[in-house]
Design a protein around this motif. Sequence first.
Motif, short mmCIF file in Angstrom:
data_model
loop_
_atom_site.label_atom_id
_atom_site.label_comp_id
_atom_site.label_asym_id
_atom_site.label_seq_id
_atom_site.Cartn_x
_atom_site.Cartn_y
_atom_site.Cartn_z
N GLU A 1 0.94 -1.36 -0.23
CA GLU A 1 0.21 0.20 0.35
C GLU A 1 0.79 1.16 0.03
N ALA A 2 0.29 2.28 -0.02
CA ALA A 2 1.11 3.35 -0.62
C ALA A 2 0.03 4.34 0.96
N GLU A 3 0.61 5.76 1.25
CA GLU A 3 -0.21 6.61 2.35
C GLU A 3 0.70 7.99 1.49
N LEU A 4 -0.27 8.78 1.46
CA LEU A 4 0.07 10.07 0.34
C LEU A 4 -0.57 10.91 1.41
N SER A 5 0.69 12.38 1.80
CA SER A 5 -0.45 13.22 1.98
C SER A 5 -0.48 14.80 1.63
N TYR A 6 -1.40 14.91 0.84
CA TYR A 6 -1.56 16.43 0.13
C TYR A 6 -1.25 17.15 1.35
N CYS A 7 -0.25 18.33 1.14
CA CYS A 7 -0.10 19.66 2.63
C CYS A 7 0.59 20.22 2.05
N ARG A 8 0.73 21.65 2.35
CA ARG A 8 1.30 22.71 2.47
C ARG A 8 2.94 22.49 3.64
N SER A 9 4.15 22.74 2.39
CA SER A 9 5.22 22.85 2.41
C SER A 9 5.30 23.83 3.69
N ARG A 10 6.46 23.07 5.00
CA ARG A 10 7.18 24.22 5.90
C ARG A 10 7.13 25.54 5.28
N SER A 11 7.10 26.65 5.56
CA SER A 11 7.49 27.90 5.59
C SER A 11 8.27 29.06 6.76
N PHE A 12 8.62 30.04 6.01
CA PHE A 12 9.57 30.39 8.00
C PHE A 12 7.87 31.38 8.21
N LEU A 13 8.44 30.85 10.02
CA LEU A 13 7.17 31.32 10.66
C LEU A 13 6.02 30.90 10.74
N GLY A 14 5.87 29.72 9.66
CA GLY A 14 4.63 29.15 9.29
C GLY A 14 4.13 30.20 8.30
N ILE A 15 4.37 31.22 7.67
CA ILE A 15 3.54 32.02 7.10
C ILE A 15 3.86 31.18 6.02
N GLY A 16 2.68 31.27 4.40
CA GLY A 16 3.39 30.94 3.19
C GLY A 16 3.59 29.22 2.86
N GLY A 17 4.56 29.15 2.68
CA GLY A 17 4.56 27.83 1.60
C GLY A 17 3.64 27.90 0.66
N ASP A 18 4.47 26.84 0.09
CA ASP A 18 3.65 25.85 -0.80
C ASP A 18 2.73 24.83 -0.54
N PRO A 19 1.26 25.02 -0.94
CA PRO A 19 0.28 23.79 -0.75
C PRO A 19 -0.29 22.46 -2.03
N ARG A 20 0.85 23.24 -2.97
CA ARG A 20 1.13 21.73 -3.41
C ARG A 20 2.04 20.63 -3.60
N CYS A 21 2.63 20.79 -2.34
CA CYS A 21 3.94 19.68 -1.65
C CYS A 21 2.37 18.11 -1.35
N VAL A 22 3.32 17.07 -2.34
CA VAL A 22 2.65 15.67 -1.60
C VAL A 22 4.73 14.73 -1.27
N LYS A 23 3.72 14.27 -0.03
CA LYS A 23 4.68 12.90 0.48
C LYS A 23 4.45 12.11 1.06
N GLY A 24 5.03 10.49 1.37
CA GLY A 24 4.37 9.47 1.69
C GLY A 24 5.48 8.40 1.76
N ARG A 25 5.25 7.68 1.42
CA ARG A 25 5.25 6.38 1.32
C ARG A 25 5.25 5.08 0.39
N ILE A 26 5.57 4.10 0.51
CA ILE A 26 5.37 2.49 -0.43
C ILE A 26 5.50 1.53 1.60
N LEU A 27 4.46 0.65 1.59
CA LEU A 27 4.73 -0.12 2.80
C LEU A 27 4.54 -1.10 2.43
#
Length: 396
Positions: free
Chosen positions: A235-261
Amino acid sequence: MVETESEATCTAVLTPPLSLEGGLAAELRPANLVQRVLSLFRNVRPGSDLSHLQLPATFNLPKSQLQLYGEAVYCAGEDLLSRCARGKDSLERLASVVAWSISTTRPPIFGFAPYNPVLGETHHVSAGSFNVLLEQVLLNSQFSSVQVSHRPPVSALHATDVGGNVELVWCQHPVPKFYGTSIEATVKGKRQVKLPKFNETYEVDCPNLLIRLLPAPSVEWSGAVRVVCKSSGLEAELSYCRSRSFLGIGGDPRCVKGRILRSGTGDALCEIEGHWDRTVSLKDLKTGKVSVLYDARRAIADLRTPVVQDQKGLSPSESAVVWGEVSEAILNKDWEKARQAKRQVEDTARRLAKERNERGEVWMPKHFSLSQDKNGEWECCPLVASVPAAPVVVPS
């Protein structure tokens, strides 16, 4: 039985699919869009279900929700589905299904929504050797004379290729809710990718669509997604999320990360990281090798608009026919005509539902059987083994 009264001789209007360049929406966007969007929710309570909210035509994309679902399958720059069936082992096939699932994530557009499909509406398109058929198989109370609040609008999809290598069966329904400063649409239901030659079935989730109204308007995909193959135990687990940003402001909303296990042990085999609108990489944790799993530029850029190849073969229930007059008016920015044409489609749907209820008739889908599992979730089963070629095609 079809719950529309459109004639197949009407104009079928097909518009460009959503891709990395959403030019169509930019052409339709008014200068005061944000203020107009906020005005829609002045009298809507937080926590409200918006699935039967009827938008004015000025907020509509010139296409149905069925068409958006279908475009995610048949409009692509490369054949990722065939790649799934060519995988040399179960891990490679699962990774290919993950890449394909990411390709169905198309850039959302703030302030615009597709038409709510009417009951019995269909969308039938061929792309190369792949044939795709959708049907609106269930509706909530928006067009019914009987208030049935627990019945969501359900869309079914069946797709097959001529070689019998890949089959898709979806039964899904969006649940949009208003939370005061944002709207979140959760797509529930079962999406399956079947590879018959390997006897493998992949259960694929969909990310949530998050629309932020305040403090700054934005729209993005978010949440957790799983791709599970029980027969291979992967199976694969994915997370659609914002990237980390300085002081929590902004960040890229089109990040995806996860793993196959491995499902049984939880042992991680690969890591996944990137941006669904750019590239996503796959790292083999055993060898350390990093490869490109998904390239959005190749997959969802410069997509071709479907065309009508067989006018006589168009069904009166085809989305492009049902909403043709509305879409044509929107493209011409004739908003009064668009309002009237949309009202006519919706009034016809209500009248047919009322007449059916008065006769005591139970509406049945034409292309799917519909049932509920032990948990109350809807399931759709295609009535034929393979989807025939369609009168609407994607140019090669």
